[in-house]
Design an enzyme around this catalytic site. Sequence first.
Site, PDB file in Angstrom:
ATOM      1  N   ARG A 121      -7.316   8.346 -32.950  1.00 34.95           N
ATOM      2  CA  ARG A 121      -5.447   7.072 -33.095  1.00 34.95           C
ATOM      3  C   ARG A 121      -5.733   7.421 -34.858  1.00 34.95           C
ATOM      4  NH1 ARG A 121      -3.863   3.415 -36.118  1.00 34.95           N
ATOM      5  NH2 ARG A 121      -5.796   2.021 -35.237  1.00 34.95           N
ATOM      6  N   ASP A 122      -6.775   6.211 -34.654  1.00 39.89           N
ATOM      7  CA  ASP A 122      -6.590   5.861 -36.514  1.00 39.89           C
ATOM      8  C   ASP A 122      -7.361   7.386 -37.524  1.00 39.89           C
ATOM      9  OD1 ASP A 122      -6.155   4.315 -38.617  1.00 39.89           O
ATOM     10  OD2 ASP A 122      -7.848   2.936 -38.562  1.00 39.89           O
ATOM     11  N   HIS A 179     -13.637  -3.723 -38.328  1.00 40.44           N
ATOM     12  CA  HIS A 179     -12.291  -2.215 -38.864  1.00 40.44           C
ATOM     13  C   HIS A 179     -12.465  -2.107 -40.260  1.00 40.44           C
ATOM     14  CE1 HIS A 179      -9.604   0.577 -37.499  1.00 40.44           C
ATOM     15  NE2 HIS A 179      -9.033   0.268 -38.893  1.00 40.44           N
ATOM     16  N   HIS A 191     -12.269   0.666 -43.253  1.00 37.83           N
ATOM     17  CA  HIS A 191     -12.175   2.340 -43.828  1.00 37.83           C
ATOM     18  C   HIS A 191     -12.497   2.555 -45.290  1.00 37.83           C
ATOM     19  CE1 HIS A 191      -8.293   3.418 -41.503  1.00 37.83           C
ATOM     20  NE2 HIS A 191      -8.606   2.185 -41.121  1.00 37.83           N
ATOM     21  N   CYS A 227      -4.075   5.261 -43.053  1.00 40.69           N
ATOM     22  CA  CYS A 227      -2.753   4.940 -42.491  1.00 40.69           C
ATOM     23  C   CYS A 227      -1.546   5.500 -43.280  1.00 40.69           C
ATOM     24  CB  CYS A 227      -2.801   3.520 -42.609  1.00 40.69           C
ATOM     25  SG  CYS A 227      -1.816   2.594 -41.968  1.00 40.69           S
ATOM     26  N   ASN A 250     -11.764   5.489 -41.254  1.00 37.01           N
ATOM     27  CA  ASN A 250     -12.467   4.709 -41.016  1.00 37.01           C
ATOM     28  C   ASN A 250     -13.884   5.294 -41.497  1.00 37.01           C
ATOM     29  OD1 ASN A 250     -10.216   5.248 -38.820  1.00 37.01           O
ATOM     30  ND2 ASN A 250     -10.213   2.791 -39.298  1.00 37.01           N
TER      31      ASN A 250
HETATM   32  P1  HMG Z   1      11.731  -0.740 -37.005  1.00 38.85           P
HETATM   33  O1  HMG Z   1      12.174   0.875 -37.330  1.00 38.85           O
HETATM   34  O2  HMG Z   1      12.083  -2.256 -37.075  1.00 38.85           O
HETATM   35  O3  HMG Z   1      12.147  -0.674 -34.991  1.00 38.85           O
HETATM   36  O4  HMG Z   1      10.608  -0.379 -35.985  1.00 38.85           O
HETATM   37  P2  HMG Z   1      13.441  -0.475 -33.796  1.00 38.85           P
HETATM   38  O5  HMG Z   1      13.273  -1.618 -32.474  1.00 38.85           O
HETATM   39  O6  HMG Z   1      14.990  -0.608 -34.846  1.00 38.85           O
HETATM   40  O7  HMG Z   1      13.635   1.165 -33.973  1.00 38.85           O
HETATM   41  C1  HMG Z   1      13.364   2.084 -34.441  1.00 38.85           C
HETATM   42  C2  HMG Z   1      13.641   3.209 -34.087  1.00 38.85           C
HETATM   43  O8  HMG Z   1      11.881   3.702 -33.535  1.00 38.85           O
HETATM   44  C3  HMG Z   1      14.702   3.179 -32.572  1.00 38.85           C
HETATM   45  O9  HMG Z   1      14.654   4.996 -32.034  1.00 38.85           O
HETATM   46  C4  HMG Z   1      13.670   2.980 -31.462  1.00 38.85           C
HETATM   47  O10 HMG Z   1      14.308   3.349 -30.408  1.00 38.85           O
HETATM   48  C5  HMG Z   1      12.412   3.704 -31.674  1.00 38.85           C
HETATM   49  P3  HMG Z   1      16.632   5.473 -33.229  1.00 38.85           P
HETATM   50  O11 HMG Z   1      17.356   4.521 -32.131  1.00 38.85           O
HETATM   51  O12 HMG Z   1      16.578   5.815 -34.448  1.00 38.85           O
HETATM   52  O13 HMG Z   1      16.032   6.689 -32.620  1.00 38.85           O
HETATM   53  N1  HMG Z   1      10.824   3.138 -30.897  1.00 38.85           N
HETATM   54  C6  HMG Z   1      10.356   3.155 -30.628  1.00 38.85           C
HETATM   55  N2  HMG Z   1       9.871   4.437 -30.155  1.00 38.85           N
HETATM   56  C7  HMG Z   1       8.842   5.223 -29.474  1.00 38.85           C
HETATM   57  N3  HMG Z   1       8.631   3.809 -29.017  1.00 38.85           N
HETATM   58  C8  HMG Z   1       7.962   3.040 -29.191  1.00 38.85           C
HETATM   59  C9  HMG Z   1       9.386   2.407 -30.376  1.00 38.85           C
HETATM   60  N4  HMG Z   1       9.856   1.404 -30.794  1.00 38.85           N
HETATM   61  C10 HMG Z   1      10.755   1.872 -31.507  1.00 38.85           C
HETATM   62  N5  HMG Z   1       7.796   1.822 -29.421  1.00 38.85           N
HETATM   63  C11 HMG Z   1       8.796   0.230 -35.236  1.00 38.85           C
HETATM   64  C12 HMG Z   1       9.472  -0.809 -35.832  1.00 38.85           C
HETATM   65  C13 HMG Z   1       7.130  -0.707 -35.209  1.00 38.85           C
HETATM   66  C14 HMG Z   1       8.603   0.481 -34.081  1.00 38.85           C
HETATM   67  C15 HMG Z   1       8.291   1.126 -36.132  1.00 38.85           C
HETATM   68  O14 HMG Z   1       7.735   0.421 -37.711  1.00 38.85           O
HETATM   69  C16 HMG Z   1       7.015   1.992 -36.733  1.00 38.85           C
HETATM   70  O15 HMG Z   1       6.701   2.574 -34.782  1.00 38.85           O
HETATM   71  N6  HMG Z   1       6.159   1.992 -36.731  1.00 38.85           N
HETATM   72  C17 HMG Z   1       4.530   2.690 -36.431  1.00 38.85           C
HETATM   73  C18 HMG Z   1       3.792   1.749 -37.345  1.00 38.85           C
HETATM   74  C19 HMG Z   1       2.318   2.726 -37.294  1.00 38.85           C
HETATM   75  O16 HMG Z   1       2.115   3.063 -35.796  1.00 38.85           O
HETATM   76  N7  HMG Z   1       1.234   2.666 -37.915  1.00 38.85           N
HETATM   77  C20 HMG Z   1      -0.146   3.128 -38.033  1.00 38.85           C
HETATM   78  C21 HMG Z   1      -0.883   2.424 -36.713  1.00 38.85           C
HETATM   79  S1  HMG Z   1      -1.182   0.991 -37.105  1.00 38.85           S
HETATM   80  C22 HMG Z   1      -2.701   1.189 -38.170  1.00 38.85           C
HETATM   81  O17 HMG Z   1      -3.233   1.974 -38.427  1.00 38.85           O
HETATM   82  C23 HMG Z   1      -3.921  -0.446 -39.002  1.00 38.85           C
HETATM   83  C24 HMG Z   1      -5.113  -0.358 -37.838  1.00 38.85           C
HETATM   84  O18 HMG Z   1      -5.369   0.934 -38.004  1.00 38.85           O
HETATM   85  C25 HMG Z   1      -6.255  -1.216 -38.330  1.00 38.85           C
HETATM   86  C26 HMG Z   1      -6.453  -1.413 -40.255  1.00 38.85           C
HETATM   87  O19 HMG Z   1      -7.054  -0.160 -41.080  1.00 38.85           O
HETATM   88  O20 HMG Z   1      -5.419  -1.768 -40.892  1.00 38.85           O
HETATM   89  C27 HMG Z   1      -4.071  -0.976 -36.332  1.00 38.85           C
HETATM   90 MG    MG Z   2      -7.435   1.409 -39.270  1.00 37.70          MG
END
Ligand code: HMG
Ligand code: MG
Length: 302
Positions: free
Chosen positions: A15-16, A207, A209, A240, A249
């Site tokens: 994933r990450d 966690h 990086h 990210c 990471n």
């Molecule tokens: P949004 O635009 O605010 O939400 O996104 P929305 O509800 O208005 O939805 C927008 C569009 O996304 C719509 O589609 C929804 O249907 C679709 P459209 O009508 O435009 O065609 N949608 C989805 N599709 C599939 N699965 C879903 C989903 N939800 C909405 N679950 C949202 C809000 C959170 C969905 C968006 O901002 C998003 O997906 N962000 C991705 C964030 C992400 O994955 N970031 C990377 C991971 S976090 C990370 O790496 C940190 C971590 O490692 C820890 C660290 O290191 O800090 C964990």
């Molecule tokens: Mg991370």
Amino acid sequence: MSLPDRIKIVEVSPRDGLQNEKEFISTQIKIELIDRLSAAGFQNVESASFVSPKWVPQMADGADVMLGIQRQPGTIYSVLTPNMRGFEGALAAQSDEVVIFGSASEAFSQKNINCSIAESIARFEPVAAAAKAAGLRLRGSISCSLGCPYQGETPIESVVDVARRFLALGCDEIDVADTIGTGTAKRVSQVMNAVTKVVDPTRIAGHFHDTYGQSLANILAALEAGISIFHTSVAGLGGCPYAKGATGNVATEDVLYMMDGLGIETGIDLNEVVDIGMWISGHLGRKTASRAGNALAARKAG
Ligand code: HMG
Ligand code: MG
């Protein structure tokens, strides 16, 4: 404090590690990576995200990945679920653990999940309740716990506040995440010592990086603060999409090598992980970012 005899490693490369890759990686390669990792002894593999494919295109095939893997009995396969839509996908794909991911920084929360910290907690409430009702494990990840790419230093109280909220939502585990790798050992001690006052240390994960090369020192500082769960990524893959310049990471091989030297059990076969790291790096067309992985592979090649 004395160090633990055993730690849990959560392997996050599927994933990450992969989420930031520009070229789409085939579902088959993702499945092979997860299967090889679980065969090497990882008891917890973060395997996919159920997020918007417009935001993170690389994770669009999460359902196919989860349904294609060969499950090892007892292994926890975790997935990221930012909202109910994600949760429903995760449940249908037979995930064992769902991860809600918030931030200790307002600015990062907006960039990563398009809402404020308070709004994110409100969005997580039904996800947490549904996870509990379905008998799934629930984990909460706190981004920017040791610094933010947009806001700079994160106040320790903000990290503790999100940890408290995640605990109230029923999280089984809470990740203190250094998204951009700017944290250093002293700050890690301070943050972990503050968070362990509100959450039992057995439920907190580090966690890290490795952007600034601080992860191993930070892990040692966290171990000394009583933490015994760490997230790592084979070959140091990752980054990210909403944290520019942040590298992967901490490399799993480096952490396993360090734990071996400290006499701390992980249950994971380092030799096998070195091979997996070389294989996936070769597939991505680059050198491994793991120092130990590189050295051990060179030794094997003789
Ligand atoms: P949004 O635009 O605010 O939400 O996104 P929305 O509800 O208005 O939805 C927008 C569009 O996304 C719509 O589609 C929804 O249907 C679709 P459209 O009508 O435009 O065609 N949608 C989805 N599709 C599939 N699965 C879903 C989903 N939800 C909405 N679950 C949202 C809000 C959170 C969905 C968006 O901002 C998003 O997906 N962000 C991705 C964030 C992400 O994955 N970031 C990377 C991971 S976090 C990370 O790496 C940190 C971590 O490692 C820890 C660290 O290191 O800090 C964990
Ligand atoms: Mg991370």
